[in-house]
Scaffold this active site. Structure first.
Site, PDB file in Angstrom:
ATOM      1  N   ARG A  84      -7.953  15.594   2.422  1.00 45.83           N
ATOM      2  CA  ARG A  84      -7.298  16.373   1.376  1.00 45.83           C
ATOM      3  C   ARG A  84      -8.293  16.967   0.396  1.00 45.83           C
ATOM      4  O   ARG A  84      -7.882  17.638  -0.549  1.00 45.83           O
ATOM      5  CB  ARG A  84      -6.366  15.454   0.594  1.00 45.83           C
ATOM      6  CG  ARG A  84      -4.886  15.631   0.951  1.00 45.83           C
ATOM      7  CD  ARG A  84      -4.173  14.484   0.294  1.00 45.83           C
ATOM      8  NE  ARG A  84      -2.831  14.722  -0.098  1.00 45.83           N
ATOM      9  CZ  ARG A  84      -1.774  14.177   0.509  1.00 45.83           C
ATOM     10  NH1 ARG A  84      -1.909  13.475   1.592  1.00 45.83           N
ATOM     11  NH2 ARG A  84      -0.582  14.360   0.012  1.00 45.83           N
ATOM     12  N   LYS A  98       4.633  17.939   7.810  1.00 47.31           N
ATOM     13  CA  LYS A  98       3.581  17.294   8.615  1.00 47.31           C
ATOM     14  C   LYS A  98       4.065  15.947   9.160  1.00 47.31           C
ATOM     15  O   LYS A  98       3.904  15.646  10.331  1.00 47.31           O
ATOM     16  CB  LYS A  98       2.314  17.066   7.762  1.00 47.31           C
ATOM     17  CG  LYS A  98       1.742  18.314   7.128  1.00 47.31           C
ATOM     18  CD  LYS A  98       0.440  18.021   6.374  1.00 47.31           C
ATOM     19  CE  LYS A  98       0.596  17.074   5.187  1.00 47.31           C
ATOM     20  NZ  LYS A  98       1.414  17.610   4.071  1.00 47.31           N
ATOM     21  N   ARG A 141      11.512   9.091  -2.859  1.00 45.80           N
ATOM     22  CA  ARG A 141      10.163   8.680  -3.258  1.00 45.80           C
ATOM     23  C   ARG A 141       9.964   8.943  -4.743  1.00 45.80           C
ATOM     24  O   ARG A 141      10.404   9.965  -5.251  1.00 45.80           O
ATOM     25  CB  ARG A 141       9.127   9.472  -2.439  1.00 45.80           C
ATOM     26  CG  ARG A 141       8.835   8.862  -1.102  1.00 45.80           C
ATOM     27  CD  ARG A 141       7.945   9.728  -0.252  1.00 45.80           C
ATOM     28  NE  ARG A 141       6.769  10.257  -0.937  1.00 45.80           N
ATOM     29  CZ  ARG A 141       5.810  10.962  -0.332  1.00 45.80           C
ATOM     30  NH1 ARG A 141       5.888  11.206   0.968  1.00 45.80           N
ATOM     31  NH2 ARG A 141       4.776  11.416  -1.006  1.00 45.80           N
TER      32      ARG A 141
HETATM   33  P1  AMP Z   1       1.801  11.915   1.071  1.00 46.31           P
HETATM   34  O1  AMP Z   1       2.736  10.869   1.602  1.00 46.31           O
HETATM   35  O2  AMP Z   1       0.858  12.438   2.107  1.00 46.31           O
HETATM   36  O3  AMP Z   1       2.535  13.011   0.338  1.00 46.31           O
HETATM   37  O4  AMP Z   1       0.885  11.185  -0.016  1.00 46.31           O
HETATM   38  C1  AMP Z   1       1.439  10.595  -1.167  1.00 46.31           C
HETATM   39  C2  AMP Z   1       0.371  10.323  -2.205  1.00 46.31           C
HETATM   40  O5  AMP Z   1      -0.598   9.413  -1.668  1.00 46.31           O
HETATM   41  C3  AMP Z   1      -0.443  11.539  -2.643  1.00 46.31           C
HETATM   42  O6  AMP Z   1       0.200  12.297  -3.664  1.00 46.31           O
HETATM   43  C4  AMP Z   1      -1.733  10.882  -3.139  1.00 46.31           C
HETATM   44  O7  AMP Z   1      -1.548  10.268  -4.397  1.00 46.31           O
HETATM   45  C5  AMP Z   1      -1.913   9.763  -2.117  1.00 46.31           C
HETATM   46  N1  AMP Z   1      -2.693  10.224  -0.942  1.00 46.31           N
HETATM   47  C6  AMP Z   1      -2.262  10.336   0.344  1.00 46.31           C
HETATM   48  N2  AMP Z   1      -3.232  10.777   1.149  1.00 46.31           N
HETATM   49  C7  AMP Z   1      -4.319  10.971   0.354  1.00 46.31           C
HETATM   50  C8  AMP Z   1      -5.638  11.444   0.584  1.00 46.31           C
HETATM   51  N3  AMP Z   1      -6.058  11.826   1.805  1.00 46.31           N
HETATM   52  N4  AMP Z   1      -6.481  11.499  -0.480  1.00 46.31           N
HETATM   53  C9  AMP Z   1      -6.099  11.114  -1.710  1.00 46.31           C
HETATM   54  N5  AMP Z   1      -4.864  10.683  -2.002  1.00 46.31           N
HETATM   55  C10 AMP Z   1      -3.977  10.597  -0.978  1.00 46.31           C
END
Ligand code: AMP
Length: 217
Positions: free
Chosen positions: A88, A13, A160
């Site tokens: 999410r 994404k 990460r």
């Molecule tokens: P991502 O970079 O999208 O993989 O997000 C990394 C982390 O940020 C996730 O594993 C969650 O802990 C938090 N996070 C990101 N977006 C959301 C969301 N919409 N709702 C809740 N937690 C989020």
């Protein structure tokens, strides 16, 4: 263009969103990046979010919905937006629907990136990300020209904290339980379009471009 990208972690994404937001001239609103930035700076929001992120759990819905409301009320989002990693949960989708109704800017399309679980594991555990511009590389399938250095901006590449294998498995479980129900939710509203998320990046981009503009299935 008012679009959300939906799919498991590692589905691509972010990679597609960075390019397409530029092409479409709309803000790229990535909640994960916003939270990582807040955690790096050490704001109260960032400190609260970090514990959840490090374990691969979701940050509470009310925190995220407030963060998105602030972001989408900014003037640059009037011309549209590309949501990446939000919503999410069903509660977030409902919060978003209310917010966009208030703003008179309903979501036009939700693009779902379909990728198999073994491929997600392979991508996430080999992923390296630029600290400066967030471009993603893969140790084996998309390595940078110089190890540890971003091809695009020369920034430092890092892994990460939540891309370790144990945390990745947890994130995939969280996705299956909390996020995957959104597929039916958006399908029911006639907004969902599915795009195959495996294959050359340029082919996937073409699919996403058509999906975002075309008719929902
Ligand atoms: P991502 O970079 O999208 O993989 O997000 C990394 C982390 O940020 C996730 O594993 C969650 O802990 C938090 N996070 C990101 N977006 C959301 C969301 N919409 N709702 C809740 N937690 C989020």
């Amino acid at each position: 263009m008012r679009v959300a990208f939906l799919g498991p972690p590692g589905a691509g994404k972010g990679t597609q969103a960075r390019e397409l937001a530029q092409e479409w001239d709309v803000p790229h609103v990535a909640t994960g990046e916003m939270l990582r930035e807040a955690a790096a700076v050490g704001t109260p929001l960032g400190r609260e979010a970090k514990g959840y992120m490090d374990r691969g759990a979701l940050v509470p819905d009310d925190v995220i919905i407030r963060m998105i409301a602030d972001r989408l009320r900014r003037s640059d989002a009037r011309k549209g937006f590309l949501l990446d990693g939000f919503p999410r949960t069903i509660a977030q989708a409902e919060g978003l629907e209310r917010l966009l109704k208030d703003l008179g800017q309903p979501l036009e399309r939700v693009v779902y990136f379909d990728v198999s679980e073994p491929e997600l594991l392979r991508r996430l555990t080999g992923r390296r990300v630029c600290r400066a511009c967030q471009t993603a590389f893969h140790l084996v399938s998309a390595p940078p020209k110089t190890p540890g250095v971003c091809d695009r901006c020369g920034g430092e590449l890092y892994q990460r904290e939540d891309d370790s294998e144990a945390t990745v498995r947890n994130r995939l479980g969280v996705y299956a339980r909390q996020t995957a129900p959104l597929l039916d939710w958006y399908r029911g509203r006639g907004l969902l379009v599915t795009v195959p998320g495996e294959g050359p990046i340029a082919d996937i981009r073409r699919g996403v471009r058509e999906a975002a503009r075309g008719t929902a299935a």
